[in-house]
Design an enzyme around this catalytic site. Structure first.
Site, PDB file in Angstrom:
ATOM      1  N   PRO A   1      56.441  40.340  29.280  1.00  0.00           N
ATOM      2  CA  PRO A   1      55.350  41.302  29.122  1.00  0.00           C
ATOM      3  C   PRO A   1      54.830  41.623  27.963  1.00  0.00           C
ATOM      4  O   PRO A   1      53.784  42.245  27.948  1.00  0.00           O
ATOM      5  CB  PRO A   1      56.115  42.609  29.823  1.00  0.00           C
TER       6      PRO A   1
ATOM      7  N   TYR B   1      44.646  39.004  22.221  1.00  0.00           N
ATOM      8  CA  TYR B   1      45.278  40.266  22.835  1.00  0.00           C
ATOM      9  C   TYR B   1      43.767  40.698  23.891  1.00  0.00           C
ATOM     10  O   TYR B   1      44.056  40.803  25.170  1.00  0.00           O
ATOM     11  CB  TYR B   1      45.428  41.183  21.846  1.00  0.00           C
TER      12      TYR B   1
ATOM     13  N   LYS C   1      49.912  39.798  29.510  1.00  0.00           N
ATOM     14  CA  LYS C   1      48.922  38.761  30.004  1.00  0.00           C
ATOM     15  C   LYS C   1      49.453  38.197  31.532  1.00  0.00           C
ATOM     16  O   LYS C   1      48.297  37.409  31.916  1.00  0.00           O
ATOM     17  CB  LYS C   1      49.297  37.266  29.110  1.00  0.00           C
TER      18      LYS C   1
ATOM     19  N   HIS D   1      40.015  50.631  25.289  1.00  0.00           N
ATOM     20  CA  HIS D   1      41.008  50.590  24.069  1.00  0.00           C
ATOM     21  C   HIS D   1      40.345  49.656  23.072  1.00  0.00           C
ATOM     22  O   HIS D   1      40.336  48.566  23.418  1.00  0.00           O
ATOM     23  CB  HIS D   1      42.284  50.461  24.432  1.00  0.00           C
TER      24      HIS D   1
ATOM     25  N   TYR E   1      52.789  49.207  19.698  1.00  0.00           N
ATOM     26  CA  TYR E   1      53.819  48.190  19.692  1.00  0.00           C
ATOM     27  C   TYR E   1      54.895  48.269  18.368  1.00  0.00           C
ATOM     28  O   TYR E   1      54.291  48.148  17.112  1.00  0.00           O
ATOM     29  CB  TYR E   1      53.372  46.767  19.659  1.00  0.00           C
TER      30      TYR E   1
HETATM   31  P1  FAD Z   1      52.465  39.465  42.433  1.00  0.00           P
HETATM   32  O1  FAD Z   1      52.008  40.473  41.994  1.00  0.00           O
HETATM   33  O2  FAD Z   1      54.004  39.214  42.291  1.00  0.00           O
HETATM   34  O3  FAD Z   1      52.102  39.170  43.887  1.00  0.00           O
HETATM   35  C1  FAD Z   1      52.737  38.316  44.788  1.00  0.00           C
HETATM   36  C2  FAD Z   1      52.850  38.945  46.442  1.00  0.00           C
HETATM   37  O4  FAD Z   1      53.153  37.902  47.199  1.00  0.00           O
HETATM   38  C3  FAD Z   1      53.770  40.156  46.444  1.00  0.00           C
HETATM   39  O5  FAD Z   1      52.697  41.092  47.058  1.00  0.00           O
HETATM   40  C4  FAD Z   1      54.747  39.548  47.331  1.00  0.00           C
HETATM   41  O6  FAD Z   1      55.251  40.612  48.155  1.00  0.00           O
HETATM   42  C5  FAD Z   1      54.148  38.399  48.061  1.00  0.00           C
HETATM   43  N1  FAD Z   1      55.229  37.446  48.370  1.00  0.00           N
HETATM   44  C6  FAD Z   1      56.211  37.146  47.921  1.00  0.00           C
HETATM   45  N2  FAD Z   1      56.773  36.249  48.848  1.00  0.00           N
HETATM   46  C7  FAD Z   1      56.122  36.003  49.989  1.00  0.00           C
HETATM   47  C8  FAD Z   1      56.336  35.038  51.144  1.00  0.00           C
HETATM   48  N3  FAD Z   1      57.481  34.259  51.036  1.00  0.00           N
HETATM   49  N4  FAD Z   1      55.353  35.416  51.999  1.00  0.00           N
HETATM   50  C9  FAD Z   1      54.202  36.206  51.758  1.00  0.00           C
HETATM   51  N5  FAD Z   1      54.030  36.953  50.737  1.00  0.00           N
HETATM   52  C10 FAD Z   1      54.941  36.792  49.736  1.00  0.00           C
HETATM   53  N6  FAD Z   1      52.458  42.079  33.452  1.00  0.00           N
HETATM   54  C11 FAD Z   1      51.980  42.501  32.420  1.00  0.00           C
HETATM   55  O7  FAD Z   1      50.864  41.989  32.120  1.00  0.00           O
HETATM   56  N7  FAD Z   1      52.643  43.941  31.941  1.00  0.00           N
HETATM   57  C12 FAD Z   1      53.670  44.400  32.581  1.00  0.00           C
HETATM   58  O8  FAD Z   1      53.978  45.425  31.964  1.00  0.00           O
HETATM   59  C13 FAD Z   1      54.120  43.780  33.498  1.00  0.00           C
HETATM   60  N8  FAD Z   1      55.428  44.315  33.847  1.00  0.00           N
HETATM   61  C14 FAD Z   1      55.914  43.763  35.105  1.00  0.00           C
HETATM   62  C15 FAD Z   1      56.956  44.302  35.858  1.00  0.00           C
HETATM   63  C16 FAD Z   1      57.697  43.436  36.897  1.00  0.00           C
HETATM   64  C17 FAD Z   1      59.160  44.238  37.660  1.00  0.00           C
HETATM   65  C18 FAD Z   1      57.031  42.458  37.176  1.00  0.00           C
HETATM   66  C19 FAD Z   1      57.971  41.625  38.578  1.00  0.00           C
HETATM   67  C20 FAD Z   1      56.035  41.909  36.700  1.00  0.00           C
HETATM   68  C21 FAD Z   1      55.301  42.544  35.781  1.00  0.00           C
HETATM   69  N9  FAD Z   1      53.982  41.942  35.109  1.00  0.00           N
HETATM   70  C22 FAD Z   1      53.450  42.458  33.850  1.00  0.00           C
HETATM   71  C23 FAD Z   1      53.491  41.015  35.675  1.00  0.00           C
HETATM   72  C24 FAD Z   1      52.391  41.051  36.721  1.00  0.00           C
HETATM   73  O9  FAD Z   1      52.673  42.449  37.251  1.00  0.00           O
HETATM   74  C25 FAD Z   1      52.188  39.877  37.320  1.00  0.00           C
HETATM   75  O10 FAD Z   1      51.781  38.879  36.445  1.00  0.00           O
HETATM   76  C26 FAD Z   1      50.945  40.043  38.377  1.00  0.00           C
HETATM   77  O11 FAD Z   1      51.652  41.109  39.240  1.00  0.00           O
HETATM   78  C27 FAD Z   1      50.912  38.746  39.019  1.00  0.00           C
HETATM   79  O12 FAD Z   1      50.178  39.052  40.180  1.00  0.00           O
HETATM   80  P2  FAD Z   1      50.415  37.951  41.341  1.00  0.00           P
HETATM   81  O13 FAD Z   1      49.442  38.375  42.482  1.00  0.00           O
HETATM   82  O14 FAD Z   1      50.352  36.476  40.870  1.00  0.00           O
HETATM   83  O15 FAD Z   1      51.935  38.157  41.722  1.00  0.00           O
HETATM   84  C1  DHB Z   2      51.790  47.648  29.471  1.00  0.00           C
HETATM   85  C2  DHB Z   2      52.763  46.923  29.782  1.00  0.00           C
HETATM   86  C3  DHB Z   2      52.840  45.857  28.798  1.00  0.00           C
HETATM   87  O1  DHB Z   2      53.628  44.790  29.026  1.00  0.00           O
HETATM   88  C4  DHB Z   2      52.039  45.773  27.696  1.00  0.00           C
HETATM   89  O2  DHB Z   2      52.125  44.733  26.670  1.00  0.00           O
HETATM   90  C5  DHB Z   2      51.146  46.807  27.591  1.00  0.00           C
HETATM   91  C6  DHB Z   2      50.879  47.778  28.417  1.00  0.00           C
HETATM   92  C7  DHB Z   2      51.853  48.819  30.617  1.00  0.00           C
HETATM   93  O3  DHB Z   2      52.349  48.906  31.549  1.00  0.00           O
HETATM   94  O4  DHB Z   2      51.023  49.931  30.133  1.00  0.00           O
END
Ligand code: FAD
Ligand code: DHB
Length: 395
Positions: free
Chosen positions: A297, A390, A301, A77, A205
């Site tokens: 979100p 962005y 980021k 994009h 947006y």
């Molecule tokens: P996570 O993906 O949360 O991974 C952490 C892992 O640790 C998980 O698999 C979990 O099961 C595991 N875990 C937890 N506790 C324990 C434990 N005690 N022992 C062992 N394992 C454990 N970001 C965006 O940029 N855009 C979005 O639209 C967006 N939507 C989101 C929607 C939701 C509902 C959530 C929760 C987050 C969203 N995010 C979004 C944020 C993005 O998905 C996260 O920043 C990203 O997943 C971070 O990755 P991570 O590996 O740090 O954490």
């Molecule tokens: C999506 C989620 C976001 O939070 C964003 O800023 C842009 C795209 C997505 O899920 O596609």
């Protein structure tokens, strides 16, 4: 079944994007690690989350040899659309920065990471329970847990806390040695996934008096939409009809007319908040990704910060094992936090500019919001600042 090692140089808690990518990058540095994950792979893959990969994150994945599908199936994009008062403005990333983002679902990225981990023979132990971390203040920490009813202990040199927002790692830093910074916004996002063609080729947006809306996508047949909802709302309060009608009302008339609606295949409510814990290190424990910080979100980021954290951490551990130097490890928290705070700032700016703030009754804030949007529409310099942030600041 994966054999559980008794010893590993790095024990990684959490097998989401941060933990999985860290394990793979360490493998490329010749450093063995083990991933301990609470959930099953199916559960992790079932979580629909982020969709936007920054230019720099995509480059990292490609350089690591994990980018084949991202290149073939991800969508480049070169810009996004911002709508306000019925007008639409394009933020031309390519023209303003020479860079782009890639729209590629977190679920797909997680599949690529699993494939890389399996091919490299990195042990990923899933469905672990009751993780306990000991001796992170010494040179030989250990991690104990229960797996299928048996208690296990892994000795290691370092522990990486990549266990997300509900994990146990962040609490391993003693209370008196950490500080957290938090902002909870007075609304949440309701997200819907549907097997319908996206309403636009680029993300939209939308700022509207009824609240913010976002049009995103996963591919030509699958759309991801979000609307701002009340802070305490639940999925049950958002039957498909309500969601579609609210989204339609918040888009410019022409866009709303071309919106194709259909049954939802997934729906979530997600809070909109920032949380940063400092420092991101205690002794031999290093935090990365959502375990260390959460961003709203709006700026897309969260996932990208998980990538930059583990890039810094893998480089620092690579340095330690190849030269014995601890300077990279000592600098890790400061280096990562400097980038994190800029993403927190950008996410705050996007969130504040685009959402309605219910109950504030503050016309001053609303006037500032309108001035901010008008300035963005009028000034190429303002658009460049947005584009630069962005697509992602340098790693
Ligand atoms: P996570 O993906 O949360 O991974 C952490 C892992 O640790 C998980 O698999 C979990 O099961 C595991 N875990 C937890 N506790 C324990 C434990 N005690 N022992 C062992 N394992 C454990 N970001 C965006 O940029 N855009 C979005 O639209 C967006 N939507 C989101 C929607 C939701 C509902 C959530 C929760 C987050 C969203 N995010 C979004 C944020 C993005 O998905 C996260 O920043 C990203 O997943 C971070 O990755 P991570 O590996 O740090 O954490
Ligand atoms: C999506 C989620 C976001 O939070 C964003 O800023 C842009 C795209 C997505 O899920 O596609």
């Amino acid at each position: 079944m994966t054999t559980i090692p008794k010893r590993s140089r790095v024990a990684i808690i959490g097998g989401g994007p941060a933990g999985s990518l860290l394990a793979f990058l360490l493998h490329l540095e010749g450093i063995d690690s083990v991933i301990l994950e609470l959930r099953s792979r199916a559960h992790v893959l079932g979580r629909v989350r982020a969709g936007v990969i920054e230019h720099g994150s995509a480059e990292i994945l490609k350089q690591a040899g994990l980018g084949h599908r991202l290149e073939a199936e991800g969508f480049v994009h070169d810009g996004v659309q911002v709508t306000f008062a019925g007008d639409m403005l394009r933020i031309d990333f390519k023209g303003l920065t020479g860079r782009h983002v890639v729209v590629y679902g977190q679920t797909e990225l997680q599949k690529d990471l699993y494939e890389g981990i399996d091919a490299a023979g990195i042990p990923l132990i899933d469905e672990v329970e009751g993780i306990r971390v000991d001796h992170v203040e010494s040179a030989s920490p250990s991690v104990s847990f229960t797996h299928h009813g048996e208690t296990r202990t892994i000795e290691c040199d370092f522990v990486a806390g990549c266990d997300g927002v509900h994990g146990v790692s962040r609490d391993l830093i003693p209370t008196g040695m950490r500080r957290s910074y938090e902002r909870t916004y007075p609304f949440c996002w309701v997200g819907l996934l549907s097997e319908t063609p996206p309403v636009s080729d680029e993300l939209i947006y939308a700022s509207h008096d009824r609240g913010f809306a976002l049009c995103s996508m996963r591919n030509e047949h699958r759309s991801r939409y979000y609307v701002q909802g009340p802070a305490d709302t639940t999925v049950a309060e958002w039957p498909d009809e309500r969601f579609w009608s609210e989204l339609t009302a918040r888009l410019p008339a022409g866009t709303a007319r071309s919106l194709v609606t259909g049954p939802s295949i997934e729906k979530i409510v997600t809070p909109v908040r920032s949380w940063v814990g400092e420092p991101m290190r205690h002794g031999r424990l290093f935090l990365a990704g959502d375990a260390a910080h959460i961003v709203p979100p709006t700026g897309a980021k969260g996932l990208n910060l998980a990538v930059s954290d583990v890039v810094y951490l893998s480089r620092a551990l690579g340095d330690f094992y190849s030269t014995g130097s601890t300077s990279g490890l000592d600098a890790y928290s400061g280096t990562a936090l400097a980038r994190v705070w800029k993403a927190v700032r950008f996410s705050w700016w996007m969130t504040t500019m685009l959402h309605t703030f219910p109950g504030s009754g503050d016309d001053f804030e609303r006037r500032l919001q309108i001035a901010e949007l008008e300035y963005l529409f009028e000034s190429e310099s303002a658009r460049r600042v947005m584009a630069e942030n962005y697509v992602g600041l340098p790693l």
